[in-house]
Design a protein around this motif. Structure first.
Motif, mmCIF file in Angstrom:
data_model
loop_
_atom_site.group_PDB
_atom_site.id
_atom_site.type_symbol
_atom_site.label_atom_id
_atom_site.label_comp_id
_atom_site.label_asym_id
_atom_site.label_seq_id
_atom_site.Cartn_x
_atom_site.Cartn_y
_atom_site.Cartn_z
ATOM 1 N N SER A 40 0.825 -1.206 0.000
ATOM 2 C CA SER A 40 0.000 0.000 0.000
ATOM 3 C C SER A 40 0.859 1.255 0.000
ATOM 4 C CB SER A 40 -0.929 0.004 1.220
ATOM 5 O OG SER A 40 -1.872 -1.040 1.143
ATOM 6 N N SER A 44 0.342 0.938 -4.436
ATOM 7 C CA SER A 44 -0.958 1.609 -4.524
ATOM 8 C C SER A 44 -1.781 1.218 -3.308
ATOM 9 C CB SER A 44 -1.697 1.213 -5.809
ATOM 10 O OG SER A 44 -1.987 -0.172 -5.811
ATOM 11 N N ARG A 46 -4.640 -0.066 -3.028
ATOM 12 C CA ARG A 46 -5.298 -1.363 -3.206
ATOM 13 C C ARG A 46 -4.726 -2.037 -4.449
ATOM 14 N NH1 ARG A 46 -11.720 -0.643 -2.795
ATOM 15 N NH2 ARG A 46 -11.586 -2.921 -2.927
ATOM 16 N N PRO A 47 -4.782 -3.367 -4.531
ATOM 17 C CA PRO A 47 -4.236 -4.060 -5.707
ATOM 18 C C PRO A 47 -4.989 -3.707 -6.976
ATOM 19 C CG PRO A 47 -5.440 -5.581 -4.276
ATOM 20 C CD PRO A 47 -5.323 -4.299 -3.527
ATOM 21 N N GLN A 48 -4.263 -3.627 -8.076
ATOM 22 C CA GLN A 48 -4.855 -3.308 -9.365
ATOM 23 C C GLN A 48 -5.153 -4.562 -10.181
ATOM 24 O OE1 GLN A 48 -5.529 0.069 -9.963
ATOM 25 N NE2 GLN A 48 -4.884 0.090 -7.816
ATOM 26 N N ALA A 49 -4.477 -5.654 -9.876
ATOM 27 C CA ALA A 49 -4.697 -6.905 -10.603
ATOM 28 C C ALA A 49 -5.946 -7.607 -10.088
ATOM 29 C CB ALA A 49 -3.484 -7.821 -10.440
ATOM 30 N N SER A 50 -6.462 -8.547 -10.870
ATOM 31 C CA SER A 50 -7.619 -9.328 -10.451
ATOM 32 C C SER A 50 -7.258 -10.215 -9.267
ATOM 33 C CB SER A 50 -8.117 -10.206 -11.607
ATOM 34 O OG SER A 50 -8.521 -9.418 -12.701
ATOM 35 N N TRP A 63 -3.374 -10.844 -1.646
ATOM 36 C CA TRP A 63 -4.264 -9.899 -2.332
ATOM 37 C C TRP A 63 -5.351 -9.425 -1.376
ATOM 38 C CZ3 TRP A 63 -9.195 -8.748 -3.620
ATOM 39 C CH2 TRP A 63 -9.443 -7.985 -4.768
ATOM 40 N N ASP A 67 -5.965 -5.629 -0.190
ATOM 41 C CA ASP A 67 -7.236 -5.002 -0.534
ATOM 42 C C ASP A 67 -7.991 -4.559 0.719
ATOM 43 O OD1 ASP A 67 -9.269 -4.416 -2.674
ATOM 44 O OD2 ASP A 67 -10.453 -5.807 -1.461
ATOM 45 N N SER A 76 -6.245 6.658 2.562
ATOM 46 C CA SER A 76 -4.889 6.292 2.126
ATOM 47 C C SER A 76 -3.820 7.108 2.845
ATOM 48 C CB SER A 76 -4.752 6.474 0.603
ATOM 49 O OG SER A 76 -5.717 5.712 -0.082
ATOM 50 N N ASP A 109 5.520 -8.914 -7.202
ATOM 51 C CA ASP A 109 4.210 -8.374 -7.509
ATOM 52 C C ASP A 109 3.152 -9.422 -7.227
ATOM 53 O OD1 ASP A 109 1.931 -7.815 -9.737
ATOM 54 O OD2 ASP A 109 2.895 -5.968 -9.077
ATOM 55 N N SER A 111 0.944 -10.377 -8.999
ATOM 56 C CA SER A 111 0.688 -11.218 -10.160
ATOM 57 C C SER A 111 1.668 -12.369 -10.254
ATOM 58 C CB SER A 111 0.761 -10.383 -11.443
ATOM 59 O OG SER A 111 2.048 -9.836 -11.600
#
Length: 236
Positions: A40, A44, A46-50, A63, A67, A76, A109, A111
């Motif tokens: 964080s 970012s 929150r995570p940007q990936a699915s 994740w 999140d 934030s 990451d 991902s």
């Protein structure tokens, strides 16, 4: 009250946690919190990936922790996150005058997903030391291989049809050992053929899994738009 934490302090703490073998006995909850705080702060809120799939246990837990931190702190406040990160680091032996290691490992990451569920001691990146062990659940059990749950994971629609030809009275909504229906698994994996077969047979799309998610919600989280569209025609 204003909080001011230098980047050098944060980097020093992250370096310490990434390389300290003292974390081998730290609980997974603490490791996940450290991971979420680090990501964080540095990537970012929150995570940007699915969200990773049901069987990517370690990546999914990371994740979720990341999140959750972002959802619970919509403002934030990076300084508060840094303060909490340093608070944990101090409790684990880090000191402000500890020199930062020049080559601080870059956190993997989200991902980069691992299915490993074992605890590794020693440095592991992520700004948090040891790799996270999140769940004791293994991959699908062998006894599920020839059941709708196994076919939902493998995506073998023809095998699923043959199964129902042999077992027309099979319970479409039975739960596997982890609390998932075959429809949950098909939705999470994005296996459209399996999903349609199960729905046509009468599978209930409103059943919640162990995390209280329906098949539709799992598909939405995983980013399977076609699956979402199909399920919306069936949900009550």
């Amino acid at each position: 009250m204003s909080i001011s934490i230098s980047s050098d302090e944060f980097e020093s703490a992250a370096s310490y946690l990434s390389n300290s073998t003292a974390l081998s006995g730290v609980s997974n909850d603490v490791k996940l919190e450290l991971y979420a705080l680090y990501k964080s702060i540095t990537v970012s809120p929150r995570p940007q990936a699915s969200r990773p799939s049901l069987f990517e246990f370690t990546a999914r837990a990371k994740w979720d922790a990341w999140d959750k931190l972002g959802r619970e702190n919509p403002d934030s406040n990076t300084e508060l996150w840094r303060a909490r990160y340093l608070e944990i680091a101090r409790s684990l032996g880090w000191k402000e005058d500890s020199p930062a290691t020049p080559d601080t490992p870059v956190p993997e990451d989200i991902s980069s997903r691992s299915n490993s569920s074992s605890v590794h001691s020693g440095g592991g990146g992520d700004g948090m030391g040891a790799a996270v062990s999140t769940m004791s659940k293994p991959l699908p059990l062998p006894e599920d291989a020839d059941r709708p749950h196994g076919f939902a994971v493998s995506g073998d629609g023809e095998a699923l049809k043959r199964f129902f030809d042999k077992h027309p009275e099979a319970d479409l909504d039975s739960l596997d050992s982890y609390g998932y229906t075959a429809l949950h698994l098909a939705a999470d994996r994005g296996n459209e053929d399996i999903l349609r077969i199960l729905l046509d047979k009468g599978a209930n799309p409103n059943i919640q899994d162990v995390d209280e998610f329906t098949a539709l919600e799992l598909a939405e989280i995983s980013g399977h738009d076609r699956i979402v569209s199909i399920l919306r025609e069936y949900v009550s």
